[in-house]
Scaffold this active site. Sequence first.
Site, PDB file in Angstrom:
ATOM      1  N   GLU A  58     -16.360 -10.537   3.579  1.00 36.00           N
ATOM      2  CA  GLU A  58     -15.183 -10.345   2.719  1.00 36.00           C
ATOM      3  C   GLU A  58     -14.664 -11.694   2.206  1.00 36.00           C
ATOM      4  O   GLU A  58     -14.393 -11.852   1.011  1.00 36.00           O
ATOM      5  CB  GLU A  58     -14.074  -9.630   3.491  1.00 36.00           C
ATOM      6  CG  GLU A  58     -12.772  -9.487   2.696  1.00 36.00           C
ATOM      7  CD  GLU A  58     -11.636  -8.878   3.523  1.00 36.00           C
ATOM      8  OE1 GLU A  58     -11.876  -7.893   4.238  1.00 36.00           O
ATOM      9  OE2 GLU A  58     -10.504  -9.399   3.431  1.00 36.00           O
TER      10      GLU A  58
ATOM     11  N   CYS B   2     -10.590  -1.514  14.360  1.00 34.63           N
ATOM     12  CA  CYS B   2     -10.921  -2.939  14.497  1.00 34.63           C
ATOM     13  C   CYS B   2     -11.075  -3.351  15.957  1.00 34.63           C
ATOM     14  O   CYS B   2     -11.790  -4.298  16.265  1.00 34.63           O
ATOM     15  CB  CYS B   2      -9.848  -3.793  13.855  1.00 34.63           C
ATOM     16  SG  CYS B   2      -9.392  -3.232  12.222  1.00 34.63           S
TER      17      CYS B   2
ATOM     18  N   LYS C 142     -15.730  -9.519   8.039  1.00 31.92           N
ATOM     19  CA  LYS C 142     -14.715 -10.359   7.392  1.00 31.92           C
ATOM     20  C   LYS C 142     -15.333 -11.647   6.852  1.00 31.92           C
ATOM     21  O   LYS C 142     -14.810 -12.254   5.931  1.00 31.92           O
ATOM     22  CB  LYS C 142     -13.587 -10.697   8.355  1.00 31.92           C
ATOM     23  CG  LYS C 142     -12.695  -9.521   8.692  1.00 31.92           C
ATOM     24  CD  LYS C 142     -11.709  -9.177   7.594  1.00 31.92           C
ATOM     25  CE  LYS C 142     -11.101  -7.803   7.848  1.00 31.92           C
ATOM     26  NZ  LYS C 142     -10.462  -7.224   6.674  1.00 31.92           N
TER      27      LYS C 142
ATOM     28  N   SER D 142      -7.459   2.104  -2.451  1.00 33.40           N
ATOM     29  CA  SER D 142      -6.275   1.273  -2.680  1.00 33.40           C
ATOM     30  C   SER D 142      -6.721  -0.101  -3.164  1.00 33.40           C
ATOM     31  O   SER D 142      -7.717  -0.654  -2.683  1.00 33.40           O
ATOM     32  CB  SER D 142      -5.492   1.128  -1.380  1.00 33.40           C
ATOM     33  OG  SER D 142      -4.632   0.013  -1.461  1.00 33.40           O
TER      34      SER D 142
ATOM     35  N   GLU E  48       0.824  -1.204   0.000  1.00 35.37           N
ATOM     36  CA  GLU E  48       0.000   0.000   0.000  1.00 35.37           C
ATOM     37  C   GLU E  48       0.864   1.262   0.000  1.00 35.37           C
ATOM     38  O   GLU E  48       0.548   2.242  -0.686  1.00 35.37           O
ATOM     39  CB  GLU E  48      -0.928  -0.016   1.228  1.00 35.37           C
ATOM     40  CG  GLU E  48      -2.055   0.977   1.145  1.00 35.37           C
ATOM     41  CD  GLU E  48      -3.202   0.651   2.098  1.00 35.37           C
ATOM     42  OE1 GLU E  48      -3.245  -0.467   2.653  1.00 35.37           O
ATOM     43  OE2 GLU E  48      -4.052   1.517   2.296  1.00 35.37           O
TER      44      GLU E  48
ATOM     45  N   GLU F 283       2.048   1.687  -3.404  1.00 32.96           N
ATOM     46  CA  GLU F 283       0.966   2.170  -4.258  1.00 32.96           C
ATOM     47  C   GLU F 283       0.765   3.673  -4.051  1.00 32.96           C
ATOM     48  O   GLU F 283       0.607   4.434  -5.006  1.00 32.96           O
ATOM     49  CB  GLU F 283      -0.342   1.417  -3.935  1.00 32.96           C
ATOM     50  CG  GLU F 283      -1.506   1.825  -4.828  1.00 32.96           C
ATOM     51  CD  GLU F 283      -2.839   1.176  -4.422  1.00 32.96           C
ATOM     52  OE1 GLU F 283      -2.848   0.313  -3.505  1.00 32.96           O
ATOM     53  OE2 GLU F 283      -3.862   1.537  -5.021  1.00 32.96           O
TER      54      GLU F 283
ATOM     55  N   GLU G  59     -14.270 -11.824  -5.428  1.00 37.39           N
ATOM     56  CA  GLU G  59     -12.938 -11.246  -5.667  1.00 37.39           C
ATOM     57  C   GLU G  59     -11.882 -11.872  -4.770  1.00 37.39           C
ATOM     58  O   GLU G  59     -10.685 -11.737  -5.029  1.00 37.39           O
ATOM     59  CB  GLU G  59     -12.948  -9.726  -5.402  1.00 37.39           C
ATOM     60  CG  GLU G  59     -13.815  -8.913  -6.329  1.00 37.39           C
ATOM     61  CD  GLU G  59     -15.243  -8.745  -5.816  1.00 37.39           C
ATOM     62  OE1 GLU G  59     -15.641  -9.506  -4.898  1.00 37.39           O
ATOM     63  OE2 GLU G  59     -15.974  -7.886  -6.336  1.00 37.39           O
TER      64      GLU G  59
ATOM     65  N   CYS H  75      -8.590  -1.876   3.992  1.00 42.54           N
ATOM     66  CA  CYS H  75      -8.517  -3.139   4.755  1.00 42.54           C
ATOM     67  C   CYS H  75      -9.738  -3.416   5.605  1.00 42.54           C
ATOM     68  O   CYS H  75      -9.867  -4.483   6.168  1.00 42.54           O
ATOM     69  CB  CYS H  75      -7.249  -3.224   5.588  1.00 42.54           C
ATOM     70  SG  CYS H  75      -6.545  -1.679   6.026  1.00 42.54           S
TER      71      CYS H  75
END
Lengths: 160, 587
Positions: free
Chosen positions: B366, B509, B363, B324, B284, B287, B371, B304
């Site tokens: 996710e 988190c 999560k 990102s 990251e 990037e 993807e 994230c």
Amino acid sequence: MSDTYTITPEIEAFIEECKGKEFSKSYLIAVLHKIQAKYGFLPNNLMEEVAIRMEIPTSKVYGVATFYHMFTLVPEGKHIVNICLGTACYVKGAEQVLNSLKNSLKIDLNQTTEDGLFTLKATRCIGTCGLAPVVMVDEKVYSNVTPDDVPVIIAKYKNK
Amino acid sequence: MTENTKMVTLIIDGKKVEVPHGTSIMNAAELLGIKVPRLCYHPKLSVEGACRVCIVEVKGARNFIASCATPVAEGMEVTTTSPEIRQARRDIVELILDNHPKDCQTCERDGNCELQRLAYAMGVRNRYFEGEKKNYEKDLSGAAVVRDPNKCILCQRCVRVCEEVQGVTCLSQAHRGFKTVVMPAFDLPFAESVCTGCGQCINVCPTAAFLEKDSTKQVWKALADPELTVIAQFAPSVRAAIGEGFGLPPGRNMQGEVITALKLVGCDIVFDTTFGADLTIVEEANEFVQRLTKGGTLPMITSCSAAWMKYVEQFHPTILDHISTCKSPMSMVSAMTKSFYAQKQNIDPAKIFNLAVMCCTAKKYEAARPEMCDEHGRPYTDTVITTREFVWMLKSLGIDLPNLEKSEPDPVLGFATGAADIFGATGGVMEAALRTAYEIVTGETLIDINFNAVRGMKGIKEANVNVSGTEVKVAVAHGLGNARQLMRQVEDGTSPYHFIEIMGCPGGCIGGGGQPYAGTNVMPLDQNMLEARARALYNIDEHKVLRKSHENPYVQRLYKEFLGKPLSEVSHKYLHTHYKQHFPVGI
Ligand code: SF4
Ligand code: SF4
Ligand code: SF4
Ligand code: FES
């Protein structure tokens, strides 16, 4: 299906007008009324459309639509059952007739039966007080109705 | 308190107390050590006054009044307890219970339930009434969060947190009277709603009406399957909070104990999500530097937080090129175990079962995203369980976490620098990224590596960082409601920032929707609790020798042996992703 129900130019203009006012979000109920007046109920796709246009979360629009008895979320039934709750009818036992209607149809006022056949509504005096209590199914008027008559009347429309 | 705040004097239970104008009776009483029983009230949310449990008597008033919803007045005389008040409160709680299942022994609240505690505290010892109870289907459609309306007592905390803190407003009360239910728009299944899976409704719900989707059965099954190599990883925030599930105060670092526990339940290999955090930062930060120096889309926004990803895809679909492309640390570790590690150890990736223990409910969503699957459509992360679910598993085996010995994670994908540990707290990703980005751009060693301006519990934080003469403006937001403010600017093209960190949950988190239920005397989302958890993570960082992600020797080796260099083609294949608009549209 959802194409059948659209925000008409008239409703659109009304929404735009409301958006220009102070406390614009408080006009949600008025907007929903317009839609119900047009289509007889509140189609989901239009509630979502209103939510987006008025920037009110969809869950809130749905909350309002389900809270007020005056809104109905299903299209009106094939037959509209109207019971007069004007004074004369009321005195002559319209309430018992209404209860009988609710029991036979298994719905509340302003609701539609699951099979989509009947919508139950109440009206004010229809000017036939001599015939009280009065029930109208679509255009037909039934006079001097008793609670026991109700299942018979309903049955006539079941296969139509 | 400013000087000109008007003070009000009143009498509560015979004692004089002076409080600022506008204070509620409930909060004034607390200054005298009186905690009026309550249910719908939550200090971080607007006042609803829905449950009437908090009633008190005010001299001159005709009825008992709700103390949470009534501000103090000069000369007011309040009585918080009397035989009548006690009786009335108990009646109110009994009425709630009459419409509530008698499930306490089998309920997921695991003996830690506000409603249950309240009933005990009010002295309810019998259930007299057996009438009609609500009877609705559970909604198990959500990938992350499920709903049992039968356990709902209509306190509206979930509705408020989802709207006021998260800005999602997935939930509303619908219908009326006995038929009132909290639900998404059109009573759609959760999976088709705007729900982001953040789980904050679970955190604040006083009952078990909201829960994470149960994944423990899959885990037990995988653990019992001799064919499978079970590889576990766990998030930074799990170590900072799991102790609370065993009665420890918040903020105890349990990393070593968690590893031992994962081995005890039968995991073959235990890695650490923090390794993935270091890897995320290296990708990251590179990037970001590329976007900064080569004229890419700015501000760049972190990616994230799983609930944040679903949120932005629904609520801000026009700015997805700002996000990102890096996967989350969890997804990076999972992708590496089934590629790099599997090759190295000569294991068939199809025989690897990746278990992730996460502070987060989203999560689960996710992990199931297309993807995040490999070229055969198999998810890299096989199952996600929350901190809470892991606590249940350990308890069912009689594993007493606080008394376990500490162990080290397995090498290769287990070692992490301090930059990775702070990932769990709001501002942590930004700080970790800056430590690395600075050194990439300048080629110099960063001496003062603590970016204090991005730490702490303020909703939106900003900082200017001087990177060899260039001012880099950064912002950090936690809680989706705060994120929305920053995103509006990005949409308008008025965002002054180069780099924005977003974490979906309050506090980051550490305040995730999968963390242990708050203890007996703690409110969910309590500021001190969140701060203690964050401190645990900053402590770990401070005591490490290596505190910059790019200095992680195992990450360096991974690049040498497998990935090549940051943002390489191999990196893109395994560590990066893409986004697209999701429906329904968020408003
Ligand atoms: S939600 Fe609480 S009160 Fe209700 S059954 Fe579960 S433990 Fe008991
Ligand atoms: S999980 Fe988050 S977004 Fe979904 S309903 Fe709960 S609070 Fe709202
Ligand atoms: S689901 Fe929980 S938080 Fe939401 S209204 Fe019901 S009891 Fe309250
Ligand atoms: S806590 Fe005051 S009304 Fe619920």
